[in-house]
Design an enzyme around this catalytic site. Structure first.
Site, PDB file in Angstrom:
ATOM      1  N   LYS A 199       0.848  -1.183   0.000  1.00 23.72           N
ATOM      2  CA  LYS A 199       0.000   0.000   0.000  1.00 23.72           C
ATOM      3  C   LYS A 199       0.888   1.238   0.000  1.00 23.72           C
ATOM      4  O   LYS A 199       1.706   1.430   0.890  1.00 23.72           O
ATOM      5  CB  LYS A 199      -0.881  -0.024   1.244  1.00 23.72           C
ATOM      6  CG  LYS A 199      -1.749   1.201   1.386  1.00 23.72           C
ATOM      7  CD  LYS A 199      -2.717   1.026   2.541  1.00 23.72           C
ATOM      8  CE  LYS A 199      -3.482   2.297   2.810  1.00 23.72           C
ATOM      9  NZ  LYS A 199      -4.392   2.123   3.947  1.00 23.72           N
ATOM     10  N   LYS A 252      -2.229  -1.498  -3.778  1.00 26.56           N
ATOM     11  CA  LYS A 252      -3.110  -0.337  -3.717  1.00 26.56           C
ATOM     12  C   LYS A 252      -2.307   0.952  -3.763  1.00 26.56           C
ATOM     13  O   LYS A 252      -1.313   1.053  -3.043  1.00 26.56           O
ATOM     14  CB  LYS A 252      -3.901  -0.409  -2.404  1.00 26.56           C
ATOM     15  CG  LYS A 252      -4.752   0.789  -2.112  1.00 26.56           C
ATOM     16  CD  LYS A 252      -5.383   0.653  -0.761  1.00 26.56           C
ATOM     17  CE  LYS A 252      -6.019   1.990  -0.410  1.00 26.56           C
ATOM     18  NZ  LYS A 252      -6.297   2.131   0.979  1.00 26.56           N
TER      19      LYS A 252
HETATM   20  C1  PBG Z   1      -7.427   2.782   5.708  1.00 23.43           C
HETATM   21  C2  PBG Z   1      -7.853   2.813   4.286  1.00 23.43           C
HETATM   22  C3  PBG Z   1      -7.715   3.884   3.390  1.00 23.43           C
HETATM   23  C4  PBG Z   1      -8.276   3.442   2.185  1.00 23.43           C
HETATM   24  C5  PBG Z   1      -8.745   2.152   2.386  1.00 23.43           C
HETATM   25  N1  PBG Z   1      -8.453   1.780   3.676  1.00 23.43           N
HETATM   26  C6  PBG Z   1      -7.181   5.244   3.602  1.00 23.43           C
HETATM   27  C7  PBG Z   1      -5.750   5.437   3.845  1.00 23.43           C
HETATM   28  O1  PBG Z   1      -4.951   4.529   3.880  1.00 23.43           O
HETATM   29  O2  PBG Z   1      -5.360   6.591   4.048  1.00 23.43           O
HETATM   30  C8  PBG Z   1      -8.353   4.246   0.914  1.00 23.43           C
HETATM   31  C9  PBG Z   1      -9.319   3.749  -0.108  1.00 23.43           C
HETATM   32  C10 PBG Z   1      -9.611   4.695  -1.214  1.00 23.43           C
HETATM   33  O3  PBG Z   1      -8.957   5.741  -1.407  1.00 23.43           O
HETATM   34  O4  PBG Z   1     -10.547   4.387  -1.944  1.00 23.43           O
HETATM   35  N2  PBG Z   1      -8.547   2.605   6.568  1.00 23.43           N
END
Ligand code: PBG
Length: 327
Positions: A199, A252
């Site tokens: 991520k 991601k």
């Molecule tokens: C964390 C989480 C995030 C997203 C999914 N799970 C936000 C982050 O990491 O700041 C982002 C998903 C998206 O942008 O569609 N709870």
């Protein structure tokens, strides 16, 4: 003019033959729809930067879920938005029996049973007053190991409430191993872990922060989410998670990271997911609203590119909108 023996165009002359030789498929079975559930009542609140995506209160959730099932989307990724007064420094709503996700899970389990696969996003940022993905010290720095203990409490609580799959998204070192052992200790051997293994610290998450109403403290996240220029590091993250017991991996965001999807897919044999995130949705919809592109057609092309890069599963806000076009 020399004779052309090889003419690739021969295989493009009709829908029928194009479909025969198509290399990459996309179906509703590949898609997971994110769903935002709020602890309020009688709410179906549009998210301004994400047209057609809403926050739902539990009493208004069923219509949305019924519609998803009708178009063939049978898997959701659940995000909770707690009441402001339920936020605290450690995000204790995430492991409360009465937490918004726990209540949503019990509701979904009782209404839909096995018809709908409920995956929970496992994190703290929506539940902490400071917006960080875990416990922080006096200088507002995330403390890795104390966060692991709370993650263990959170997943066990989700599993008790009926989560079918848990998806830790906080990029906390050791989180997959900690979660696996906590689930196993409580006899939840059969709850799989979909790890947000790779991520990146991405500005594509902007609209999501709107959707869940968290603090947008991006600088801090760079300390735990991956640096976008790095690709080899993705393999380190993925390897650790597989060793620790991840059943599925995720990359991601998706669109700007297709190379990473391909590399992780080449190296690991567990199913691979990618997350077509909020910013990717928002920019496509915005251009569609301006009449500059055909949003759903572009979405299908993007989703197909993720499958072509090697993703088995795609989490996407487009899941519902494109489902009608898919087998
Ligand atoms: C964390 C989480 C995030 C997203 C999914 N799970 C936000 C982050 O990491 O700041 C982002 C998903 C998206 O942008 O569609 N709870």
């Amino acid at each position: 003019m020399h004779d052309l023996t090889r003419r690739p165009r021969r295989l493009r002359q009709s829908d029928n033959i194009r479909e025969l030789v198509r290399e990459t498929g996309l179906s509703t079975d590949d898609l997971i729809m994110p769903v935002f559930v709020t602890a309020e009542e009688d709410v179906r609140r549009p998210i301004p930067s994400m047209p057609d995506i809403y926050q739902y209160s539990l009493d208004r959730l069923d219509r949305e879920l019924d519609e998803l099932l009708e178009v063939g989307i049978e898997r959701i990724l659940l995000f909770g938005i707690p009441a402001e007064e339920d936020k605290d420094a450690i995000g204790s709503d995430t492991f409360s029996d009465d937490g918004i996700v726990q209540r949503a899970l019990r509701h979904i389990q009782s209404q839909y049973g096995d018809e709908l696969l409920a995956i929970t996003d496992v994190c703290f940022c929506e539940y902490t007053t400071h917006g960080h993905c875990g416990v922080v010290d006096d200088e507002d720095h995330l403390m890795n190991d104390p966060t692991l203990e709370n993650l263990q409490r959170q997943v066990v609580s989700h599993a008790r409430a009926g989560a079918d799959v848990v998806a830790p998204s906080g990029m906390i070192d050791g989180q997959v191993g900690a979660i696996r052992s906590a689930l196993d200790d409580e006899e939840f051997h059969e709850v799989p872990i979909l790890s947000y293994a790779v991520k990146y610290a991405s500005d594509f998450y902007g609209p999501f922060r709107d959707a869940v109403e968290t603090e947008d403290d991006f600088d801090h996240r760079r300390r735990y989410q991956m640096d976008p220029p790095n690709q080899r590091e993705a393999l380190v993250e993925a390897e650790l998670d597989v060793e620790e017991g991840a059943d599925m991996l995720m990359v991601k965001p998706a669109l700007s990271y297709l190379d990473v999807i391909q590399t992780v897919d080449d190296q690991f044999d567990v199913p691979l997911a990618c997350y077509n995130v909020s910013g990717e949705y928002a920019m496509t919809r915005a251009a569609d609203e301006k009449g500059w592109i055909e949003g759903n057609e572009v979405a299908l092309e993007m989703l197909t590119s993720m499958r072509r890069a090697g993703a088995d599963v795609i989490i996407s806000y487009f899941a519902r909108a494109v489902a009608d076009e898919l087998p």
